[in-house]
Write a protein that holds these residues in place. Structure first.
Motif, PDB file in Angstrom:
ATOM      1  N   LEU A   1       6.213  32.124  -5.235  1.00 25.16           N
ATOM      2  CA  LEU A   1       6.927  33.365  -4.976  1.00 25.16           C
ATOM      3  C   LEU A   1       6.640  33.831  -3.560  1.00 25.16           C
ATOM      4  O   LEU A   1       5.491  33.871  -3.138  1.00 25.16           O
ATOM      5  CB  LEU A   1       6.479  34.461  -5.953  1.00 25.16           C
ATOM      6  N   SER A   2       7.675  34.181  -2.852  1.00 25.15           N
ATOM      7  CA  SER A   2       7.513  34.718  -1.511  1.00 25.15           C
ATOM      8  C   SER A   2       7.794  36.215  -1.575  1.00 25.15           C
ATOM      9  O   SER A   2       8.910  36.628  -1.882  1.00 25.15           O
ATOM     10  CB  SER A   2       8.480  34.028  -0.549  1.00 25.15           C
ATOM     11  N   LEU A   3       6.782  37.003  -1.316  1.00 28.55           N
ATOM     12  CA  LEU A   3       6.912  38.453  -1.400  1.00 28.55           C
ATOM     13  C   LEU A   3       7.006  39.046  -0.008  1.00 28.55           C
ATOM     14  O   LEU A   3       6.270  38.663   0.894  1.00 28.55           O
ATOM     15  CB  LEU A   3       5.719  39.050  -2.142  1.00 28.55           C
ATOM     16  N   LYS A   4       7.901  39.993   0.138  1.00 23.17           N
ATOM     17  CA  LYS A   4       8.061  40.671   1.420  1.00 23.17           C
ATOM     18  C   LYS A   4       7.928  42.163   1.186  1.00 23.17           C
ATOM     19  O   LYS A   4       8.144  42.650   0.085  1.00 23.17           O
ATOM     20  CB  LYS A   4       9.430  40.356   2.022  1.00 23.17           C
ATOM     21  N   GLY A   5       7.541  42.862   2.205  1.00 24.83           N
ATOM     22  CA  GLY A   5       7.416  44.311   2.088  1.00 24.83           C
ATOM     23  C   GLY A   5       5.974  44.747   2.220  1.00 24.83           C
ATOM     24  O   GLY A   5       5.068  43.947   2.442  1.00 24.83           O
ATOM     25  N   ASN A   6       5.767  46.027   2.080  1.00 24.48           N
ATOM     26  CA  ASN A   6       4.430  46.599   2.217  1.00 24.48           C
ATOM     27  C   ASN A   6       3.586  46.290   0.986  1.00 24.48           C
ATOM     28  O   ASN A   6       4.092  46.240  -0.125  1.00 24.48           O
ATOM     29  CB  ASN A   6       4.519  48.108   2.409  1.00 24.48           C
ATOM     30  N   SER A   7       2.313  46.105   1.198  1.00 27.30           N
ATOM     31  CA  SER A   7       1.384  45.811   0.121  1.00 27.30           C
ATOM     32  C   SER A   7       1.060  47.081  -0.662  1.00 27.30           C
ATOM     33  O   SER A   7       0.627  48.085  -0.089  1.00 27.30           O
ATOM     34  CB  SER A   7       0.094  45.223   0.690  1.00 27.30           C
ATOM     35  N   TYR A   8       1.267  47.030  -1.987  1.00 28.52           N
ATOM     36  CA  TYR A   8       0.899  48.162  -2.830  1.00 28.52           C
ATOM     37  C   TYR A   8      -0.615  48.330  -2.854  1.00 28.52           C
ATOM     38  O   TYR A   8      -1.135  49.439  -2.878  1.00 28.52           O
ATOM     39  CB  TYR A   8       1.432  47.950  -4.246  1.00 28.52           C
ATOM     40  N   ARG A   9      -1.339  47.214  -2.824  1.00 27.43           N
ATOM     41  CA  ARG A   9      -2.798  47.249  -2.863  1.00 27.43           C
ATOM     42  C   ARG A   9      -3.366  47.942  -1.630  1.00 27.43           C
ATOM     43  O   ARG A   9      -4.382  48.637  -1.694  1.00 27.43           O
ATOM     44  CB  ARG A   9      -3.334  45.810  -2.951  1.00 27.43           C
ATOM     45  N   LEU A  10      -2.722  47.764  -0.480  1.00 28.02           N
ATOM     46  CA  LEU A  10      -3.231  48.359   0.760  1.00 28.02           C
ATOM     47  C   LEU A  10      -2.601  49.718   1.068  1.00 28.02           C
ATOM     48  O   LEU A  10      -2.831  50.284   2.125  1.00 28.02           O
ATOM     49  CB  LEU A  10      -2.980  47.398   1.932  1.00 28.02           C
ATOM     50  N   LYS A  11      -1.830  50.246   0.121  1.00 30.58           N
ATOM     51  CA  LYS A  11      -1.113  51.497   0.329  1.00 30.58           C
ATOM     52  C   LYS A  11      -2.037  52.645   0.733  1.00 30.58           C
ATOM     53  O   LYS A  11      -1.735  53.415   1.630  1.00 30.58           O
ATOM     54  CB  LYS A  11      -0.371  51.849  -0.954  1.00 30.58           C
ATOM     55  N   SER A  12      -3.188  52.755   0.083  1.00 31.23           N
ATOM     56  CA  SER A  12      -4.097  53.857   0.400  1.00 31.23           C
ATOM     57  C   SER A  12      -5.261  53.426   1.290  1.00 31.23           C
ATOM     58  O   SER A  12      -6.197  54.176   1.495  1.00 31.23           O
ATOM     59  CB  SER A  12      -4.657  54.450  -0.904  1.00 31.23           C
TER      60      SER A  12
END
Length: 50
Positions: free
Chosen positions: A31-42
């Motif tokens: 899987l190739s994921l694009k976009g901002n990381s939810y884990r690094l959001k905060s």
């Protein structure tokens, strides 16, 4: 793999690294994921101590 890591250097031998990665992803769905990381959001960058 699409990363900047040179797996041959990590595992000490490009042939061994290739064989290991082939075995791991043989039946995998990549899987190739694009976009901002939810884990690094905060995540807040560490203060510069220099």
């Amino acid at each position: 793999m699409g990363t900047s890591v040179r797996w041959g250097e990590v595992f000490g031998d490009p042939t061994v690294a290739s064989a290991m990665i082939d075995r791991i992803v043989h039946h995998a769905d990549v899987l190739s994921l694009k976009g901002n990381s939810y884990r690094l959001k905060s995540h807040q960058p560490a203060a510069d101590t220099a």
